[in-house]
Design an enzyme around this catalytic site. Structure first.
Site, PDB file in Angstrom:
ATOM      1  N   ALA A  62     -17.841  -1.680  -8.727  1.00 34.01           N
ATOM      2  CA  ALA A  62     -18.167  -2.956  -8.078  1.00 34.01           C
ATOM      3  C   ALA A  62     -17.005  -3.403  -7.195  1.00 34.01           C
ATOM      4  O   ALA A  62     -15.857  -3.025  -7.415  1.00 34.01           O
ATOM      5  CB  ALA A  62     -18.454  -4.017  -9.131  1.00 34.01           C
ATOM      6  N   LYS A  66     -20.259  -5.592  -2.122  1.00 28.94           N
ATOM      7  CA  LYS A  66     -20.539  -6.829  -2.868  1.00 28.94           C
ATOM      8  C   LYS A  66     -21.973  -7.315  -2.686  1.00 28.94           C
ATOM      9  O   LYS A  66     -22.577  -7.854  -3.614  1.00 28.94           O
ATOM     10  CB  LYS A  66     -19.571  -7.934  -2.429  1.00 28.94           C
ATOM     11  N   THR A  86     -19.270  -8.006  -7.101  1.00 22.41           N
ATOM     12  CA  THR A  86     -19.750  -9.102  -7.917  1.00 22.41           C
ATOM     13  C   THR A  86     -20.478 -10.130  -7.055  1.00 22.41           C
ATOM     14  O   THR A  86     -20.015 -10.510  -5.984  1.00 22.41           O
ATOM     15  CB  THR A  86     -18.572  -9.766  -8.665  1.00 22.41           C
ATOM     16  N   ASN A 111      -5.883  -7.141  -4.208  1.00 23.11           N
ATOM     17  CA  ASN A 111      -6.875  -8.033  -3.622  1.00 23.11           C
ATOM     18  C   ASN A 111      -6.905  -9.363  -4.370  1.00 23.11           C
ATOM     19  O   ASN A 111      -6.700  -9.414  -5.575  1.00 23.11           O
ATOM     20  CB  ASN A 111      -8.265  -7.372  -3.617  1.00 23.11           C
ATOM     21  N   SER A 175     -12.060 -10.610 -13.593  1.00 21.05           N
ATOM     22  CA  SER A 175     -11.366 -10.714 -12.313  1.00 21.05           C
ATOM     23  C   SER A 175     -10.225 -11.715 -12.446  1.00 21.05           C
ATOM     24  O   SER A 175     -10.414 -12.803 -12.991  1.00 21.05           O
ATOM     25  CB  SER A 175     -12.319 -11.185 -11.215  1.00 21.05           C
ATOM     26  N   LYS A 217     -17.403  -6.076 -18.319  1.00 18.89           N
ATOM     27  CA  LYS A 217     -16.214  -5.503 -17.673  1.00 18.89           C
ATOM     28  C   LYS A 217     -14.974  -6.264 -18.117  1.00 18.89           C
ATOM     29  O   LYS A 217     -14.904  -7.488 -17.986  1.00 18.89           O
ATOM     30  CB  LYS A 217     -16.353  -5.558 -16.149  1.00 18.89           C
ATOM     31  N   THR A 247      -8.909  -4.892 -12.335  1.00 15.39           N
ATOM     32  CA  THR A 247      -7.567  -4.780 -11.747  1.00 15.39           C
ATOM     33  C   THR A 247      -6.515  -5.425 -12.650  1.00 15.39           C
ATOM     34  O   THR A 247      -6.826  -6.215 -13.531  1.00 15.39           O
ATOM     35  CB  THR A 247      -7.538  -5.457 -10.368  1.00 15.39           C
TER      36      THR A 247
END
EC number: 1.3.5.2
Length: 336
Positions: A62, A66, A86, A111, A175, A217, A247
């Site tokens: 993902a 997006k 996402t 990012n 995230s 996730k 990340t």
């Protein structure tokens, strides 16, 4: 393929501009005689996971597509599955630019996009138009302006809308770029969210007469105790799979490199070892009770094999794909 030349040109541009330009070209050639420029033949290597049959064990992670604009293009390149998103209930522009940085020497990316997307309704329209024959994962999140305490409502709204079109649904609670989001990974907040998601899944299963698995996730920046608690919650709530990892906020492997001080999540090669270690620890804890989708720094066949040796049933690429191009898909699928 001509990727080394293409990459050289794209890397002269701002990363987000390069992304937009690439997507323009992919949309232009997909479904036309020019599709041969991106199409690759890869062997079928079926994998059964979460009750689904995957053509091969390699997926697109993902974050790259997006809004589901280029699903068919990525299918043509040989991915066994594609995870879009996402996506959030309402469109949002994300964080201020610049928000995407290449750490070229380390083959990494930082990012802080902030879930920029056109909203779940737009994504569903794009999915309806696609002809991808593989498994489509749809990754969902919460809007930035939705209070964390009401975050689960956003996930349930998205589930309602994507359920008929998804092969599986990924719940993004990891995230680092949406304030407070990672707090949903812990304790009562996680249990509350997972219970609501399972209830919604059951309701939608009955309504649509099909079962769509749900995977969660998680972040790589978790203590041993946190990882054990998350594994326990996933098992208790009968979640269908776990995607490890998102990340990292850790910068120790890129100290002194350009952009290393930028805020956001670091992906690519600097994440490779730590995400594999999370998979190994998670696998020991889960003991096969639910499958792991491994992601984080895969940029070669050996890196993919390491994820699988650590306990992943499927693997995904993103940053490695940016640095190595479509050839990486072929290299991994041919020999994994």
């Amino acid at each position: 393929m001509y990727y080394p030349l293409i990459r050289k040109a794209l890397f002269q541009l701002d990363p987000e501009r390069a992304h937009e330009l690439t997507f323009q070209q992919l949309r232009r050639v997909t479904g036309t005689p020019l599709e041969f420029l991106i199409r690759q033949s890869v062997p079928t290597k079926p994998v059964s996971c979460m009750g689904l049959s995957f053509k091969n064990p390699l997926g697109l992670a993902a974050g790259l597509d997006k809004d589901g604009e280029c699903i068919d293009a990525f299918g043509a390149m040989g991915f066994g599955f594609v995870e879009v998103g996402t996506v959030t209930p309402r469109p949002q522009s994300g964080n201020d630019k610049p928000r995407l940085f290449r750490i070229v020497e380390a083959e990494g990316l930082i990012n802080r996009m902030g879930f920029n997307n056109q909203g779940v309704d737009n994504l569903v329209e794009n999915v309806k138009k696609s002809h991808f024959g593989g498994i489509l994962g749809i990754n969902i999140g919460k809007n930035k302006d939705t209070p964390v305490e009401q975050g689960k409502d956003d996930y349930l709204i998205c589930m309602d809308k994507v359920y008929p079109y998804a092969g599986y649904i990924a719940i993004n609670i990891s995230s680092p770029n949406t304030p407070g989001l990672r707090s949903l990974q812990y304790g009562e907040a996680l249990d509350d969210l997972l219970a609501a998601i399972k209830n919604k899944q059951q309701e939608l299963h009955e309504r649509h007469h099909k079962y769509v698995p749900v995977a969660v996730k998680i972040a790589p920046d978790l203590s041993e105790e946190e990882l054990i608690q998350i594994a326990d919650s996933l098992v208790r709530h009968n979640i269908d799979g776990v995607i490890a990892t998102n990340t990292t906020l850790d910068r120790k492997l890129i100290q002194g490199l350009n952009y290393c001080e930028q805020m956001g999540g670091l992906s690519g090669r600097p994440l490779q070892a730590s995400s594999t270690e999370v998979i190994r620890r998670l696998s020991l804890e889960l003991q096969g009770r639910l499958p792991i989708i491994g992601v984080g720094g895969i940029d070669s066949l050996m890196a993919a094999r390491e994820k699988m040796a650590a306990g992943a049933s499927l693997v995904q690429i993103y940053s490695g794909f940016i640095f190595k191009g479509p050839r990486l898909i072929k290299d991994i699928v041919n020999y994994i």
